[in-house]
Every structure is written in C-alpha cells, then in structure tokens.
Write an enzyme that holds these catalytic residues in place. Sequence first.
Site, PDB file in Angstrom:
ATOM      1  N   LYS A  14       0.829  -1.218   0.000  1.00  0.00           N
ATOM      2  CA  LYS A  14       0.000   0.000   0.000  1.00  0.00           C
ATOM      3  C   LYS A  14       0.861   1.265   0.000  1.00  0.00           C
ATOM      4  O   LYS A  14       0.636   2.176  -0.783  1.00  0.00           O
ATOM      5  CB  LYS A  14      -0.920   0.043   1.239  1.00  0.00           C
ATOM      6  N   ARG A  89      -9.530   0.642   8.706  1.00  0.00           N
ATOM      7  CA  ARG A  89      -9.038  -0.692   9.028  1.00  0.00           C
ATOM      8  C   ARG A  89     -10.083  -1.533   9.752  1.00  0.00           C
ATOM      9  O   ARG A  89      -9.820  -2.700  10.051  1.00  0.00           O
ATOM     10  CB  ARG A  89      -7.833  -0.546   9.936  1.00  0.00           C
ATOM     11  N   ARG A 128      11.670  -6.005   5.374  1.00  0.00           N
ATOM     12  CA  ARG A 128      11.393  -4.586   5.145  1.00  0.00           C
ATOM     13  C   ARG A 128      12.170  -3.715   6.126  1.00  0.00           C
ATOM     14  O   ARG A 128      12.324  -4.043   7.292  1.00  0.00           O
ATOM     15  CB  ARG A 128       9.896  -4.323   5.316  1.00  0.00           C
ATOM     16  N   ARG A 161      11.072  -1.676  11.776  1.00  0.00           N
ATOM     17  CA  ARG A 161      10.022  -1.162  12.642  1.00  0.00           C
ATOM     18  C   ARG A 161       9.887  -2.009  13.895  1.00  0.00           C
ATOM     19  O   ARG A 161      10.115  -3.212  13.857  1.00  0.00           O
ATOM     20  CB  ARG A 161       8.686  -1.141  11.886  1.00  0.00           C
ATOM     21  N   ARG A 172      -0.340  -8.874  13.623  1.00  0.00           N
ATOM     22  CA  ARG A 172      -0.864  -7.911  12.652  1.00  0.00           C
ATOM     23  C   ARG A 172      -1.629  -8.637  11.540  1.00  0.00           C
ATOM     24  O   ARG A 172      -2.653  -8.148  11.071  1.00  0.00           O
ATOM     25  CB  ARG A 172       0.266  -7.053  12.073  1.00  0.00           C
TER      26      ARG A 172
HETATM   27  P1  AMP Z   1       0.801   0.547   9.469  1.00  0.00           P
HETATM   28  O1  AMP Z   1       2.022   1.377   9.286  1.00  0.00           O
HETATM   29  O2  AMP Z   1      -0.323   0.959   8.564  1.00  0.00           O
HETATM   30  O3  AMP Z   1       1.085  -0.928   9.393  1.00  0.00           O
HETATM   31  O4  AMP Z   1       0.270   0.835  10.956  1.00  0.00           O
HETATM   32  C1  AMP Z   1       1.067   0.527  12.079  1.00  0.00           C
HETATM   33  C2  AMP Z   1       0.205   0.367  13.320  1.00  0.00           C
HETATM   34  O5  AMP Z   1      -0.479   1.591  13.595  1.00  0.00           O
HETATM   35  C3  AMP Z   1      -0.896  -0.687  13.221  1.00  0.00           C
HETATM   36  O6  AMP Z   1      -0.427  -2.001  13.498  1.00  0.00           O
HETATM   37  C4  AMP Z   1      -1.873  -0.181  14.279  1.00  0.00           C
HETATM   38  O7  AMP Z   1      -1.420  -0.452  15.579  1.00  0.00           O
HETATM   39  C5  AMP Z   1      -1.797   1.326  14.078  1.00  0.00           C
HETATM   40  N1  AMP Z   1      -2.760   1.801  13.057  1.00  0.00           N
HETATM   41  C6  AMP Z   1      -2.475   2.403  11.866  1.00  0.00           C
HETATM   42  N2  AMP Z   1      -3.591   2.713  11.193  1.00  0.00           N
HETATM   43  C7  AMP Z   1      -4.628   2.311  11.967  1.00  0.00           C
HETATM   44  C8  AMP Z   1      -6.042   2.337  11.822  1.00  0.00           C
HETATM   45  N3  AMP Z   1      -6.631   2.861  10.725  1.00  0.00           N
HETATM   46  N4  AMP Z   1      -6.797   1.827  12.831  1.00  0.00           N
HETATM   47  C9  AMP Z   1      -6.232   1.313  13.945  1.00  0.00           C
HETATM   48  N5  AMP Z   1      -4.903   1.239  14.149  1.00  0.00           N
HETATM   49  C10 AMP Z   1      -4.107   1.724  13.167  1.00  0.00           C
END
Ligand code: AMP
Length: 214
Positions: A14, A89, A128, A161, A172
């Site tokens: 994404k 999400r 990554r 990360r 996740r």
């Molecule tokens: P990402 O970088 O998109 O993988 O997001 C990293 C982390 O941020 C996720 O594993 C969640 O803990 C939190 N997070 C990001 N976007 C959302 C969302 N839309 N709703 C809930 N938690 C989120």
Amino acid sequence: MMKLILLGAPGAGKGTVAKLLTKMDGSVQISTGDILRAAVAAGTELGKQAQAAMKAGELVSDDLIMGIMRERLKEDDCKSGYLLDGFPRTIPQAEALKVLLADMGEELDAVVNIDVPRDVILDRLTTRRTCEGCGEIYNVKSKPPKEEGKCDKCGGAVTQREDETEEAIGNRLDVYNEQTAPLAGFYEKEGNLLTVAATSSEAVIDAIKERIGM
Ligand code: AMP
C-alpha cells in the site's frame, strides 16, 4: 487528482503504491501508521495513547483514528486528492468515513484491494526496513539503501520497525484477517471496489490507471 483507499494486508505494498501515485499526480499519501509513528517518536499525548497497541501489532481505537482523520482530511493539501494508506481498518472506521465524506461532499474514485499471497507478505515484512525520518520503504534483499542504514532521500536512519518482530507480524496478520479483510465486502456492496491480485507495484498502478481513466 484522485481519491483512493488502498486496502490490503500489512506488506501488500500500500505504502509503496501510494508513494508512486503521489509522484504521478500530486495527490497526498495519508498513512495513519506514519502519523502514529511520528506521534510516538515525538512523545505527544496521541503517541502515548497509541504506543502499546502498535508495538503489539494490535489496532489503536477507532475513536483515536477518527479524531486524526477528521482533522487530516480538512487540510489544504487534500484538495489535490489523497491516497488513504492503512485507513480505514475496521468496519466502524469505514462507516464513520462514509459519513465524514458525505458531510464534506466528497466521493472516492475507487477502493483498491491489493491482494498478495501470505508467503510473499511474510517474506516482505521480515526483510522490510523503513526510514525513521521520511517513511521511505526499503528491503534488505530487493531495495537496500545505497549506504547501509541511511535513507537515500533524507539521510534519516533506516531501521526495522518495532512491530516487525515475528510475534508482532503474526498478530498484525491475524488482526488484518479478522478486522480489516471484511472491508472488501463492505466496499463491494458500495460498488467501488477494485481488487488487484498482483505482487508488483507497477501492475497495481496499471490497474488503478485503467480504472480511473488516466
Ligand atoms: P501501518 O504502518 O499501517 O502498518 O500501521 C502501524 C500500526 O499503527 C498498526 O499495526 C496499528 O497499531 C496502528 N494503526 C495504523 N492505522 C490504523 C487504523 N486505521 N486503525 C487502527 N490502528 C491503526
């Protein structure tokens, strides 16, 4: 100018697709994950509230996320289009976004569901690396930074990360399957879902261009 939601598991691409699209037409990438990581790094109240859930690979609350997005979508740069990366999400977030967009008189061009096999996802997430400064995405195998540990773009530190340990990755992906995957059905009903089964970002971009007539 385009308004898209990018759906897909963590590691589906994404962020990479969003970054390529912003270069093409000036739309902004809005990543709730990037916003939250910046808040954690800066030690703000928002960061403190989100940190534990993020580290464990769980979702932060819908209220917290909607609070961020309500403000973010009002900013000026959104007038030239936006790519929502990692949001919504959950079904409640999708419902709340629907109301928010209707209030703002806006409509999405498409919801793009990037569908990548699980083994590819797992391999990508473990290899990554991400720039702590600008969020640029690298991969130790397929796209290492020119100088080890240093971002080609901004010179920031390129690291793994905190939620890319084996345990957090497993979490996740479970969270994705339980809470986020149902969004494909939600947007199918809304009538604007585009599912792309592709492992290359170029193929995903071609499918998007075709859909929105670029
Ligand atoms: P990402 O970088 O998109 O993988 O997001 C990293 C982390 O941020 C996720 O594993 C969640 O803990 C939190 N997070 C990001 N976007 C959302 C969302 N839309 N709703 C809930 N938690 C989120």
